[in-house]
Enzyme design. Structure first.
Site, PDB file in Angstrom:
ATOM      1  N   ILE A 117       2.330   3.020   4.576  1.00 52.37           N
ATOM      2  CA  ILE A 117       1.030   3.355   5.487  1.00 52.37           C
ATOM      3  C   ILE A 117       1.353   2.879   6.940  1.00 52.37           C
ATOM      4  CG2 ILE A 117      -1.200   3.509   5.793  1.00 52.37           C
ATOM      5  CD1 ILE A 117      -1.414   3.182   2.765  1.00 52.37           C
TER       6      ILE A 117
ATOM      7  N   ASP B 194       5.565  -8.652   8.880  1.00 56.46           N
ATOM      8  CA  ASP B 194       5.859  -8.261   7.626  1.00 56.46           C
ATOM      9  C   ASP B 194       6.823  -9.287   7.065  1.00 56.46           C
ATOM     10  OD1 ASP B 194       6.683  -6.549   5.373  1.00 56.46           O
ATOM     11  OD2 ASP B 194       5.587  -4.928   6.374  1.00 56.46           O
TER      12      ASP B 194
ATOM     13  N   PHE C 197       8.643  -8.150   4.329  1.00 53.36           N
ATOM     14  CA  PHE C 197       9.621  -7.207   3.622  1.00 53.36           C
ATOM     15  C   PHE C 197       9.664  -7.559   2.236  1.00 53.36           C
ATOM     16  CE2 PHE C 197      11.176  -8.241   8.152  1.00 53.36           C
ATOM     17  CZ  PHE C 197      10.609  -6.761   8.570  1.00 53.36           C
TER      18      PHE C 197
ATOM     19  N   PHE D 267      -2.539  -4.220   7.211  1.00 52.82           N
ATOM     20  CA  PHE D 267      -1.980  -3.621   5.847  1.00 52.82           C
ATOM     21  C   PHE D 267      -1.545  -4.379   4.887  1.00 52.82           C
ATOM     22  CE2 PHE D 267      -1.222  -0.539   9.231  1.00 52.82           C
ATOM     23  CZ  PHE D 267      -1.983   0.633   8.901  1.00 52.82           C
TER      24      PHE D 267
ATOM     25  N   SER E  84      -9.447   0.375  -0.482  1.00 52.64           N
ATOM     26  CA  SER E  84      -9.072   1.317  -1.298  1.00 52.64           C
ATOM     27  C   SER E  84     -10.089   1.829  -2.299  1.00 52.64           C
ATOM     28  CB  SER E  84      -7.973   0.585  -2.420  1.00 52.64           C
ATOM     29  OG  SER E  84      -7.879   1.448  -3.524  1.00 52.64           O
TER      30      SER E  84
ATOM     31  N   TYR F  37      -6.480  -5.968  -8.521  1.00 54.28           N
ATOM     32  CA  TYR F  37      -6.115  -5.540  -7.414  1.00 54.28           C
ATOM     33  C   TYR F  37      -7.510  -5.124  -6.812  1.00 54.28           C
ATOM     34  CZ  TYR F  37      -4.801  -1.893  -4.025  1.00 54.28           C
ATOM     35  OH  TYR F  37      -4.331  -1.181  -2.913  1.00 54.28           O
TER      36      TYR F  37
ATOM     37  N   LYS G 135      -9.764  -6.381  -3.367  1.00 58.62           N
ATOM     38  CA  LYS G 135     -10.074  -5.447  -2.100  1.00 58.62           C
ATOM     39  C   LYS G 135     -11.730  -5.556  -1.871  1.00 58.62           C
ATOM     40  CE  LYS G 135      -6.130  -3.917  -0.748  1.00 58.62           C
ATOM     41  NZ  LYS G 135      -5.553  -3.946   0.455  1.00 58.62           N
TER      42      LYS G 135
HETATM   43  P1  NAD Z   1       3.571  -1.418   1.225  1.00 55.46           P
HETATM   44  O1  NAD Z   1       3.815  -2.114   0.155  1.00 55.46           O
HETATM   45  O2  NAD Z   1       4.531  -0.160   1.550  1.00 55.46           O
HETATM   46  O3  NAD Z   1       3.339  -2.312   2.456  1.00 55.46           O
HETATM   47  C1  NAD Z   1       2.513  -3.319   2.538  1.00 55.46           C
HETATM   48  C2  NAD Z   1       3.640  -4.015   3.405  1.00 55.46           C
HETATM   49  O4  NAD Z   1       2.998  -5.608   3.454  1.00 55.46           O
HETATM   50  C3  NAD Z   1       5.027  -4.146   2.817  1.00 55.46           C
HETATM   51  O5  NAD Z   1       5.779  -3.835   4.074  1.00 55.46           O
HETATM   52  C4  NAD Z   1       4.998  -5.614   2.429  1.00 55.46           C
HETATM   53  O6  NAD Z   1       6.504  -6.112   2.663  1.00 55.46           O
HETATM   54  C5  NAD Z   1       4.153  -6.220   3.338  1.00 55.46           C
HETATM   55  N1  NAD Z   1       3.654  -7.648   2.829  1.00 55.46           N
HETATM   56  C6  NAD Z   1       3.374  -7.762   1.521  1.00 55.46           C
HETATM   57  N2  NAD Z   1       2.980  -8.956   1.368  1.00 55.46           N
HETATM   58  C7  NAD Z   1       3.104  -9.513   2.579  1.00 55.46           C
HETATM   59  C8  NAD Z   1       2.779 -11.095   2.948  1.00 55.46           C
HETATM   60  N3  NAD Z   1       2.244 -11.910   2.359  1.00 55.46           N
HETATM   61  N4  NAD Z   1       2.788 -11.175   4.257  1.00 55.46           N
HETATM   62  C9  NAD Z   1       3.199 -10.326   5.098  1.00 55.46           C
HETATM   63  N5  NAD Z   1       3.562  -9.123   4.691  1.00 55.46           N
HETATM   64  C10 NAD Z   1       3.609  -8.633   3.222  1.00 55.46           C
HETATM   65  O7  NAD Z   1       1.999  -0.608   0.690  1.00 55.46           O
HETATM   66  P2  NAD Z   1       1.270   0.627   1.570  1.00 55.46           P
HETATM   67  O8  NAD Z   1       1.123   1.737   0.312  1.00 55.46           O
HETATM   68  O9  NAD Z   1       1.781   0.927   2.729  1.00 55.46           O
HETATM   69  O10 NAD Z   1      -0.271  -0.189   1.634  1.00 55.46           O
HETATM   70  C11 NAD Z   1      -0.774  -0.702   2.675  1.00 55.46           C
HETATM   71  C12 NAD Z   1      -2.213  -1.345   2.391  1.00 55.46           C
HETATM   72  O11 NAD Z   1      -2.904  -0.206   1.986  1.00 55.46           O
HETATM   73  C13 NAD Z   1      -2.144  -2.291   1.206  1.00 55.46           C
HETATM   74  O12 NAD Z   1      -3.085  -3.320   1.695  1.00 55.46           O
HETATM   75  C14 NAD Z   1      -2.628  -1.526   0.174  1.00 55.46           C
HETATM   76  O13 NAD Z   1      -3.404  -2.319  -0.947  1.00 55.46           O
HETATM   77  C15 NAD Z   1      -3.566  -0.667   0.716  1.00 55.46           C
HETATM   78  N6  NAD Z   1      -3.618   0.773   0.003  1.00 55.46           N
HETATM   79  C16 NAD Z   1      -2.633   1.163  -0.461  1.00 55.46           C
HETATM   80  C17 NAD Z   1      -2.773   2.653  -1.324  1.00 55.46           C
HETATM   81  C18 NAD Z   1      -1.669   3.324  -1.737  1.00 55.46           C
HETATM   82  O14 NAD Z   1      -1.869   4.283  -2.653  1.00 55.46           O
HETATM   83  N7  NAD Z   1      -0.378   3.364  -1.002  1.00 55.46           N
HETATM   84  C19 NAD Z   1      -4.209   2.971  -1.733  1.00 55.46           C
HETATM   85  C20 NAD Z   1      -5.333   2.230  -1.158  1.00 55.46           C
HETATM   86  C21 NAD Z   1      -4.929   0.961  -0.365  1.00 55.46           C
HETATM   87  N1  UFG Z   2       0.244   9.672 -13.470  1.00 55.99           N
HETATM   88  C1  UFG Z   2       0.935  10.450 -14.432  1.00 55.99           C
HETATM   89  N2  UFG Z   2       2.362   9.969 -14.412  1.00 55.99           N
HETATM   90  C2  UFG Z   2       2.935   8.976 -13.848  1.00 55.99           C
HETATM   91  C3  UFG Z   2       2.219   8.541 -12.705  1.00 55.99           C
HETATM   92  C4  UFG Z   2       0.726   8.879 -12.601  1.00 55.99           C
HETATM   93  O1  UFG Z   2       0.712  11.121 -15.125  1.00 55.99           O
HETATM   94  O2  UFG Z   2       4.079   8.707 -13.809  1.00 55.99           O
HETATM   95  C5  UFG Z   2      -1.122  10.142 -13.277  1.00 55.99           C
HETATM   96  C6  UFG Z   2      -2.002   8.991 -13.142  1.00 55.99           C
HETATM   97  O3  UFG Z   2      -2.301   9.015 -14.636  1.00 55.99           O
HETATM   98  C7  UFG Z   2      -3.042   9.508 -12.461  1.00 55.99           C
HETATM   99  C8  UFG Z   2      -2.503  10.137 -11.294  1.00 55.99           C
HETATM  100  O4  UFG Z   2      -1.092  10.454 -11.846  1.00 55.99           O
HETATM  101  O5  UFG Z   2      -4.134  10.374 -13.384  1.00 55.99           O
HETATM  102  C9  UFG Z   2      -2.392   9.572 -10.135  1.00 55.99           C
HETATM  103  O6  UFG Z   2      -1.895   8.167 -10.484  1.00 55.99           O
HETATM  104  P1  UFG Z   2      -1.366   7.185  -9.223  1.00 55.99           P
HETATM  105  O7  UFG Z   2      -0.675   6.056  -9.910  1.00 55.99           O
HETATM  106  O8  UFG Z   2      -0.532   8.012  -8.282  1.00 55.99           O
HETATM  107  O9  UFG Z   2      -2.687   6.889  -8.493  1.00 55.99           O
HETATM  108  P2  UFG Z   2      -3.894   6.120  -8.990  1.00 55.99           P
HETATM  109  O10 UFG Z   2      -4.916   7.084  -8.668  1.00 55.99           O
HETATM  110  O11 UFG Z   2      -3.928   5.555 -10.183  1.00 55.99           O
HETATM  111  O12 UFG Z   2      -3.966   4.755  -7.990  1.00 55.99           O
HETATM  112  C10 UFG Z   2      -3.815   4.886  -6.753  1.00 55.99           C
HETATM  113  C11 UFG Z   2      -3.125   3.627  -6.093  1.00 55.99           C
HETATM  114  C12 UFG Z   2      -4.168   2.451  -6.306  1.00 55.99           C
HETATM  115  C13 UFG Z   2      -5.424   2.919  -5.338  1.00 55.99           C
HETATM  116  C14 UFG Z   2      -5.809   4.230  -5.732  1.00 55.99           C
HETATM  117  C15 UFG Z   2      -7.050   4.838  -4.908  1.00 55.99           C
HETATM  118  O13 UFG Z   2      -1.973   3.236  -6.972  1.00 55.99           O
HETATM  119  O14 UFG Z   2      -3.618   1.439  -5.663  1.00 55.99           O
HETATM  120  O15 UFG Z   2      -4.899   5.134  -5.954  1.00 55.99           O
HETATM  121  O16 UFG Z   2      -7.776   5.702  -5.561  1.00 55.99           O
HETATM  122  F1  UFG Z   2      -6.191   1.946  -5.213  1.00 55.99           F
END
Ligand code: NAD
Ligand code: UFG
Length: 359
Positions: A23, A42, A44, A101, A145, A169, A173
Site C-alpha cells: 500500500i 522501511d 524491507f 504504514f 483495518s 493482529y 490495530k
Molecule cells: P506490507 O507488508 O506490504 O507493507 C508494510 C511495510 O512495512 C513493508 O515494506 C515492511 O518491510 C515494512 N515494515 C515492517 N515492519 C517494519 C518496521 N518494524 N520498521 C520499518 N518498516 C517495517 O503491508 P501492506 O499491505 O502494504 O500494509 C500496510 C499497512 O496497512 C500495515 O500496517 C497493515 O497492517 C495495514 N493493512 C493492510 C491490509 C492488507 O490487506 N494489505 C488490510 C488492512 C490494514
Molecule cells: N480465501 C480462500 N482461499 C485462500 C485465501 C483466502 O478461500 O487461499 C478466502 C478466505 O477464506 C476469505 C476470503 O478468501 O473468505 C478473503 O481472504 P483474505 O485472506 O484475502 O482476506 P481476509 O478478509 O481474511 O483478511 C484481509 C487481510 C487482513 C485484514 C482484513 C480486513 O488479510 O489483514 O482483510 O478486512 F485485516
C-alpha cells in the site's frame, strides 16, 4: 478515469513509514505526483528496495531522486526517528505529516508471535508519535483495518460498529486506535489524525509495473489466485462452501489498490486544511463479493482457468463483511472508481509481467 482533486502548491514533506510495501508504494507514487517530497522509512522486512526504482519511473518526474529520501531502518528505533526529523529540519524540509504504514499484518503469524505484533505495531507507533510530538509534527494518517470489528453484529459495518477484534493482529490495530483517541484529547497539542480502516486491498498499478510482492508467504485470496494462474501453485483451496451466503463462500469488500492509495491523498489534503481532529474512516467500496465471484471474474477477465477445490473453513474467518463507506465519501474528496474486473485484470497483469515480483 478522471478524478476531481486539487494540487497543493506548496511543497510539503511527508514521512512515509513502510513506504516500500504494497500500500505504501502505490501511495508514495501518488504523493510524488501530487508534488509532495517523501522520506520513506522501511526495514524491507516484507518488501524490496527495488520498488523505489518503479515508483520513480512511474512518476515520470525529472530528477525525482531529489524528491525521495529512502532510509532503511526500523520504526522501533527511536534514535533513528529523531535523526530523520532533525535531518529534515536541517535541510529546510521539516516533516509536515506522517503516513504510517509500517507494521506486521499477518493474522496467522500474529497468533504465533504475539510479542512481535505488540512490539512492532503498538510500541513502534508510540515511539513514532513521541518523536512527532517532540518535533511539533501533529499530522498523521494511520493504516488501520476492518479486522478490528471482528464478527459483525450488523452490516454494512459503520465506524460506530462494535470494535471487537478476534485475533492478535486486530487487537494491536484496535489498541493503536485507542492510543490515538487519548493522544487526540490532549488540549495543549493540536493533533490532526485519521485512521483509515481498510477492507480488502487488492489489484496492482494498471501498468503492471507495481503490485503486491510479499516476502512473507501470502495467505490472502488475490495473491494466491495469481500464483495458481501463473502455475506456482497447483490449485486454489476455497475455505468452506457452507457459509450462510448466497453461494456458500465468504463475502468481503475488495478495493482496488489505486482507490485505496487515493484515499490517503484525499485524507492528507483534508488534514492539511483542518484544525485538530481525529477521524476514523472505513475505506472500502461498500460492495461485498463472494470468493466464487472473485474466481469467476478473474477467469473471465483474464481468459484463463483457476483450478480450485473446497476445503474446511479457515480458523478465524467470518462469513461476511463489507463497509459502509458513507463517512469517508462525505469527509473526503474521494470515491472508489475501479471495478472488480479492474482488480482482477490488474492483479494478473502485475503477476504476468513480474513472475518473481521485484526480484
Ligand atoms: P506490507 O507488508 O506490504 O507493507 C508494510 C511495510 O512495512 C513493508 O515494506 C515492511 O518491510 C515494512 N515494515 C515492517 N515492519 C517494519 C518496521 N518494524 N520498521 C520499518 N518498516 C517495517 O503491508 P501492506 O499491505 O502494504 O500494509 C500496510 C499497512 O496497512 C500495515 O500496517 C497493515 O497492517 C495495514 N493493512 C493492510 C491490509 C492488507 O490487506 N494489505 C488490510 C488492512 C490494514
Ligand atoms: N480465501 C480462500 N482461499 C485462500 C485465501 C483466502 O478461500 O487461499 C478466502 C478466505 O477464506 C476469505 C476470503 O478468501 O473468505 C478473503 O481472504 P483474505 O485472506 O484475502 O482476506 P481476509 O478478509 O481474511 O483478511 C484481509 C487481510 C487482513 C485484514 C482484513 C480486513 O488479510 O489483514 O482483510 O478486512 F485485516
Amino acid at each position: 478515469m478522471v478524478r476531481k482533486s486539487f494540487t497543493l502548491t506548496i511543497m510539503k514533506t511527508i514521512l512515509v513509514t513502510g513506504g516500500a510495501g504494497f500500500i505504501g508504494s502505490h501511495t508514495s507514487l501518488l504523493l510524488l505526483k501530487k508534488g509532495f517530497n517523501l522520506i520513506i522509512l522501511d526495514s524491507f522486512l516484507n518488501s524490496n528496495p527495488k520498488v523505489i526504482e518503479r515508483i520513480s519511473e512511474l512518476s515520470g518526474i525529472k530528477n525525482v531522486q531529489k524528491r525521495i529520501e529512502l532510509i532503511k531502518g526500523d520504526i522501533r528505533d527511536q534514535k533513528l526517528l529523531e535523526r530523520i526529523f532533525d535531518f529534515a529540519k536541517i535541510n529546510n524540509n521539516p516533516i509536515d505529516a506522517v503516513i504510517h504504514f509500517a507494521g506486521l499484518k499477518s493474522v496467522s503469524d500474529s497468533l504465533e508471535n504475539p510479542f512481535d505484533y505488540w512490539e512492532v505495531n503498538v510500541l513502534g507507533t508510540i515511539k513514532l508519535l513521541q518523536v512527532m510530538e517532540k518535533n511539533n509534527c501533529f499530522t498523521i494518517i494511520f493504516s488501520s483495518s476492518a479486522t478490528i470489528y471482528g464478527v459483525p453484529k450488523d452490516l454494512p459495518l459503520k465506524e460506530i460498529s462494535d470494535i471487537n477484534p478476534v485475533n492478535t493482529y486486530g487487537e494491536t490495530k484496535a489498541a493503536i486506535e485507542k492510543i490515538f483517541r487519548d493522544v487526540s484529547k490532549v488540549k495543549s497539542k493540536k493533533w490532526r489524525m485519521i485512521t483509515l480502516r481498510y477492507f480488502n486491498p487488492v489489484g496492482a498499478h494498471p501498468t503492471g509495473k507495481m503490485g503486491e510482492d510479499p516476502l512473507i508467504e501470502p495467505n490472502n485470496l488475490f495473491p494466491y489466485i495469481s500464483q495458481v494462474a501463473i502455475g506456482r501453485k497447483e490449485k486454489l483451496r476455497i475455505f468452506g462452501n457452507n457459509w450462510p451466503t448466497f453461494d456458500g463462500t465468504c463475502i468481503r469488500d475488495y478495493i482496488h489498490i489505486m482507490d485505496l492509495a487515493e484515499s490517503h491523498i484525499a485524507s492528507l489534503e483534508f488534514l492539511l486544511k483542518s484544525s485538530s481532529l481525529l477521524l476514523n474512516l472505513n475505506i472500502g467500496t461498500g460492495i461485498g463479493r463472494s470468493v466464487l465471484e472473485i474466481v469467476k471474474t478473474f477467469e473471465k477477465v483474464n481468459n484463463l482457468v483457476i483450478p480450485y477445490s473446497f476445503v474446511e473453513r479457515r480458523e478465524g474467518d467470518i462469513a461476511v463483511n463489507y463497509a459502509d463507506n458513507k463517512k469517508a465519501l462525505s469527509f473526503l474528496n474521494w470515491r472508489p472508481i475501479y471495478t472488480l474486473e479492474d482488480m482482477c485484470r490488474d492483479s494478473w497483469k502485475w503477476q504476468k509481467m513480474n513472475p518473481n515480483g521485484y526480484k
